[in-house]
Design an enzyme around this catalytic site. Structure first.
Site, PDB file in Angstrom:
ATOM      1  N   LYS A 103      -8.442 -26.971 -28.314  1.00 36.81           N
ATOM      2  CA  LYS A 103      -9.695 -27.198 -29.050  1.00 36.81           C
ATOM      3  C   LYS A 103      -9.425 -27.791 -30.429  1.00 36.81           C
ATOM      4  O   LYS A 103     -10.233 -28.565 -30.935  1.00 36.81           O
ATOM      5  CB  LYS A 103     -10.500 -25.899 -29.116  1.00 36.81           C
ATOM      6  CG  LYS A 103     -10.880 -25.433 -27.715  1.00 36.81           C
ATOM      7  CD  LYS A 103     -11.645 -24.155 -27.675  1.00 36.81           C
ATOM      8  CE  LYS A 103     -11.690 -23.582 -26.284  1.00 36.81           C
ATOM      9  NZ  LYS A 103     -10.379 -23.073 -25.790  1.00 36.81           N
ATOM     10  N   CYS A 140     -12.567 -16.622 -22.714  1.00 33.90           N
ATOM     11  CA  CYS A 140     -12.487 -16.971 -21.289  1.00 33.90           C
ATOM     12  C   CYS A 140     -12.471 -15.674 -20.482  1.00 33.90           C
ATOM     13  O   CYS A 140     -11.679 -15.507 -19.576  1.00 33.90           O
ATOM     14  CB  CYS A 140     -11.277 -17.853 -21.001  1.00 33.90           C
ATOM     15  SG  CYS A 140      -9.726 -17.053 -21.384  1.00 33.90           S
ATOM     16  N   ALA A 146      -8.109 -19.085 -34.168  1.00 31.41           N
ATOM     17  CA  ALA A 146      -7.110 -18.665 -33.172  1.00 31.41           C
ATOM     18  C   ALA A 146      -6.821 -19.905 -32.322  1.00 31.41           C
ATOM     19  O   ALA A 146      -7.427 -20.112 -31.276  1.00 31.41           O
ATOM     20  CB  ALA A 146      -7.672 -17.525 -32.331  1.00 31.41           C
ATOM     21  N   ASP A 175      -2.982 -19.505 -36.176  1.00 31.71           N
ATOM     22  CA  ASP A 175      -2.720 -18.533 -35.112  1.00 31.71           C
ATOM     23  C   ASP A 175      -1.801 -17.452 -35.675  1.00 31.71           C
ATOM     24  O   ASP A 175      -0.966 -17.729 -36.523  1.00 31.71           O
ATOM     25  CB  ASP A 175      -2.091 -19.191 -33.875  1.00 31.71           C
ATOM     26  CG  ASP A 175      -2.384 -18.402 -32.613  1.00 31.71           C
ATOM     27  OD1 ASP A 175      -3.320 -18.758 -31.867  1.00 31.71           O
ATOM     28  OD2 ASP A 175      -1.692 -17.387 -32.384  1.00 31.71           O
ATOM     29  N   ASP A 210      -3.033 -13.593 -39.667  1.00 32.71           N
ATOM     30  CA  ASP A 210      -4.013 -12.858 -38.889  1.00 32.71           C
ATOM     31  C   ASP A 210      -5.372 -13.470 -39.252  1.00 32.71           C
ATOM     32  O   ASP A 210      -5.657 -13.671 -40.441  1.00 32.71           O
ATOM     33  CB  ASP A 210      -3.968 -11.372 -39.277  1.00 32.71           C
ATOM     34  CG  ASP A 210      -4.887 -10.542 -38.400  1.00 32.71           C
ATOM     35  OD1 ASP A 210      -6.108 -10.826 -38.367  1.00 32.71           O
ATOM     36  OD2 ASP A 210      -4.397  -9.624 -37.722  1.00 32.71           O
ATOM     37  N   ALA A 246      -3.755 -21.701 -31.168  1.00 34.24           N
ATOM     38  CA  ALA A 246      -2.676 -22.108 -30.248  1.00 34.24           C
ATOM     39  C   ALA A 246      -3.126 -21.965 -28.782  1.00 34.24           C
ATOM     40  O   ALA A 246      -3.830 -21.004 -28.470  1.00 34.24           O
ATOM     41  CB  ALA A 246      -1.448 -21.240 -30.490  1.00 34.24           C
ATOM     42  N   PRO A 247      -2.758 -22.907 -27.916  1.00 38.76           N
ATOM     43  CA  PRO A 247      -1.855 -24.040 -28.082  1.00 38.76           C
ATOM     44  C   PRO A 247      -2.520 -25.321 -28.606  1.00 38.76           C
ATOM     45  O   PRO A 247      -1.861 -26.361 -28.641  1.00 38.76           O
ATOM     46  CB  PRO A 247      -1.333 -24.269 -26.657  1.00 38.76           C
ATOM     47  CG  PRO A 247      -2.473 -23.855 -25.774  1.00 38.76           C
ATOM     48  CD  PRO A 247      -3.139 -22.716 -26.501  1.00 38.76           C
ATOM     49  N   GLY A 248      -3.793 -25.271 -28.961  1.00 41.99           N
ATOM     50  CA  GLY A 248      -4.363 -26.423 -29.648  1.00 41.99           C
ATOM     51  C   GLY A 248      -5.280 -27.323 -28.833  1.00 41.99           C
ATOM     52  O   GLY A 248      -5.612 -28.424 -29.266  1.00 41.99           O
TER      53      GLY A 248
HETATM   54  C1  LIG Z   1      -7.723 -17.944 -26.235  1.00 40.87           C
HETATM   55  S1  LIG Z   1      -6.272 -18.201 -27.138  1.00 40.87           S
HETATM   56  C2  LIG Z   1      -6.694 -19.619 -28.092  1.00 40.87           C
HETATM   57  C3  LIG Z   1      -6.702 -20.911 -27.330  1.00 40.87           C
HETATM   58  C4  LIG Z   1      -6.894 -22.108 -28.243  1.00 40.87           C
HETATM   59  N1  LIG Z   1      -8.089 -21.987 -29.042  1.00 40.87           N
HETATM   60  C5  LIG Z   1      -6.962 -23.421 -27.466  1.00 40.87           C
HETATM   61  O1  LIG Z   1      -8.050 -23.942 -27.249  1.00 40.87           O
HETATM   62  O2  LIG Z   1      -5.900 -23.936 -27.093  1.00 40.87           O
HETATM   63  C6  LIG Z   1      -6.350 -16.942 -28.338  1.00 40.87           C
HETATM   64  C7  LIG Z   1      -5.306 -17.036 -29.425  1.00 40.87           C
HETATM   65  O3  LIG Z   1      -5.575 -15.989 -30.368  1.00 40.87           O
HETATM   66  C8  LIG Z   1      -4.367 -15.671 -31.004  1.00 40.87           C
HETATM   67  N2  LIG Z   1      -4.574 -14.395 -31.735  1.00 40.87           N
HETATM   68  C9  LIG Z   1      -4.489 -13.133 -31.278  1.00 40.87           C
HETATM   69  N3  LIG Z   1      -4.785 -12.268 -32.253  1.00 40.87           N
HETATM   70  C10 LIG Z   1      -5.083 -13.000 -33.363  1.00 40.87           C
HETATM   71  C11 LIG Z   1      -5.448 -12.684 -34.697  1.00 40.87           C
HETATM   72  N4  LIG Z   1      -5.590 -11.415 -35.101  1.00 40.87           N
HETATM   73  N5  LIG Z   1      -5.658 -13.697 -35.567  1.00 40.87           N
HETATM   74  C12 LIG Z   1      -5.513 -14.991 -35.177  1.00 40.87           C
HETATM   75  N6  LIG Z   1      -5.160 -15.344 -33.926  1.00 40.87           N
HETATM   76  C13 LIG Z   1      -4.950 -14.369 -33.028  1.00 40.87           C
HETATM   77  C14 LIG Z   1      -3.375 -15.639 -29.855  1.00 40.87           C
HETATM   78  O4  LIG Z   1      -2.058 -15.795 -30.310  1.00 40.87           O
HETATM   79  C15 LIG Z   1      -3.859 -16.811 -28.989  1.00 40.87           C
HETATM   80  O5  LIG Z   1      -3.118 -17.959 -29.278  1.00 40.87           O
END
Ligand SMILES: C[S@@+](CC[C@H](N)C(=O)[O-])C[C@H]1O[C@@H](n2cnc3c(N)ncnc32)[C@H](O)[C@@H]1O
Length: 306
Positions: A120, A235, A114, A138, A165, A116-118
């Site tokens: 990590k 978070c 997961a 994502d 997903d 976005a926005p990247g």
């Molecule tokens: C906490 S954010 C990620 C932040 C990112 N790891 C970073 O460090 O910039 C969680 C992400 O999970 C994505 N998300 C939600 N449901 C998901 C799924 N079923 N599979 C993959 N990604 C998912 C959201 O779109 C969101 O971008």
């Protein structure tokens, strides 16, 4: 009193959090604006050069748990050439922890489930010195643009972006050396950044997220190679999205937890909540409340596959 202001905005949140952290400090820090921080992008420049240059304009303080991380005091860091050129990534200090504990090195095959926005993804790519391959995935099409533009801006040439997903990856059994699941969550840790997260918080949503997180972590664990490392982070501070998800993984698989040792203050993980008792093993996770290090609230677990 801050707690009463919180109660006016979201009474149910305060009623629940009386059982999680009812300290004065918790509410004080939940209301205090977040300190700005950045990570130096060592794919483009060394830490020393950036620090020397930025110190002419800003007061910097090292982030103790990330050697490329700095708190920055003063206005205008995002107007600097360093930011425009992708030499620094604005990233909340606690969110630098997951890649730090992934035992990253060159030439690994990594899944960022997961991404976005990247923040990590780019940190992982940096720790791999642009070698190997990072699948940055994502599910949200609308968030892929910012992910792709960050991957490009920060010069990460070992990243492939996918739109799936996260549960899709469960079919690739024993495939990845490292998996990061930085899960979608109720964002309680981000209330400091924006009160909208306090307004939006609902217990029903926490429970729905907990179910999603359990299925995502199971897929993440399936996709992990034996001897591989899976890091789970959120978070948020709701136990259903943290200790309960890890307890679920431990109960349903042969996963083992590794204690995270970093120079970071933390709060004891929760072993029992609303009548549910979790494995004692979850003590090894890192639960960070905002007052511990004056950061966002955060949770990290390091899982290994035998
Ligand atoms: C906490 S954010 C990620 C932040 C990112 N790891 C970073 O460090 O910039 C969680 C992400 O999970 C994505 N998300 C939600 N449901 C998901 C799924 N079923 N599979 C993959 N990604 C998912 C959201 O779109 C969101 O971008």
């Amino acid at each position: 009193m801050i707690k009463e202001q919180f109660r006016e905005i979201n009474r149910k949140f305060v009623e629940k959090y009386e059982k999680i952290d009812d300290s004065k400090e918790f509410y004080e820090f939940m209301a205090k604006p977040i300190r700005q921080s950045f990570r130096v992008n060592t794919l483009k420049i060394d830490v020393k050069s950036v620090v020397e240059r930025l110190s002419e304009e800003f007061e910097l303080e090292r982030v103790p748990w990330c050697k490329e991380g700095f708190f920055v005091y003063g206005e205008g860091i995002t107007k600097t050439p360093e930011f425009a050129l992708g030499l620094i990534f604005m990233q909340e200090a606690s969110s630098m922890i997951p890649p730090v504990v992934m035992d990253l090195k060159e030439n690994l095959f990594v899944l960022d489930m997961a991404a976005a926005p990247g923040a990590k993804t780019t940190q992982i790519s940096q720790y791999m010195n642009n070698t190997g391959c990072v699948i940055a995935n994502d599910v949200k099409y609308s968030r892929l643009n910012i992910l792709i533009s960050n991957v490009q801006k920060y010069g990460c040439i070992n990243v492939v972006v996918t739109e799936k997903d996260g549960r899709y990856f469960g079919r690739f059994r024993d495939t990845f050396d490292r998996v990061l699941l930085d899960a979608p969550c109720s964002n309680v840790g981000m209330i400091r950044k924006n009160y909208k997260y306090l307004k939006l918080w609902r217990q029903m949503e926490v429970e729905a997220l907990s179910r999603l997180q359990k299925s995502l972590i199971l897929a993440a664990y399936k996709a992990l190679k034996p001897k591989g490392v899976l890091v789970y982070s959120t978070c948020t501070l709701d136990p259903e999205e943290n200790e309960e998800v890890i307890d679920y993984l431990l109960y349903n698989t042969d996963a083992k937890l590794e204690k995270i040792k970093l120079p970071v203050k933390s709060t004891e993980p929760i072993l029992e909540f609303n009548g549910k008792r979790y494995s004692e093993e979850v003590k090894k996770c890192l639960r960070i409340h905002p007052q511990d290090n004056d950061t966002e609230g955060f949770f990290v677990a390091k899982v290994v596959k035998p």
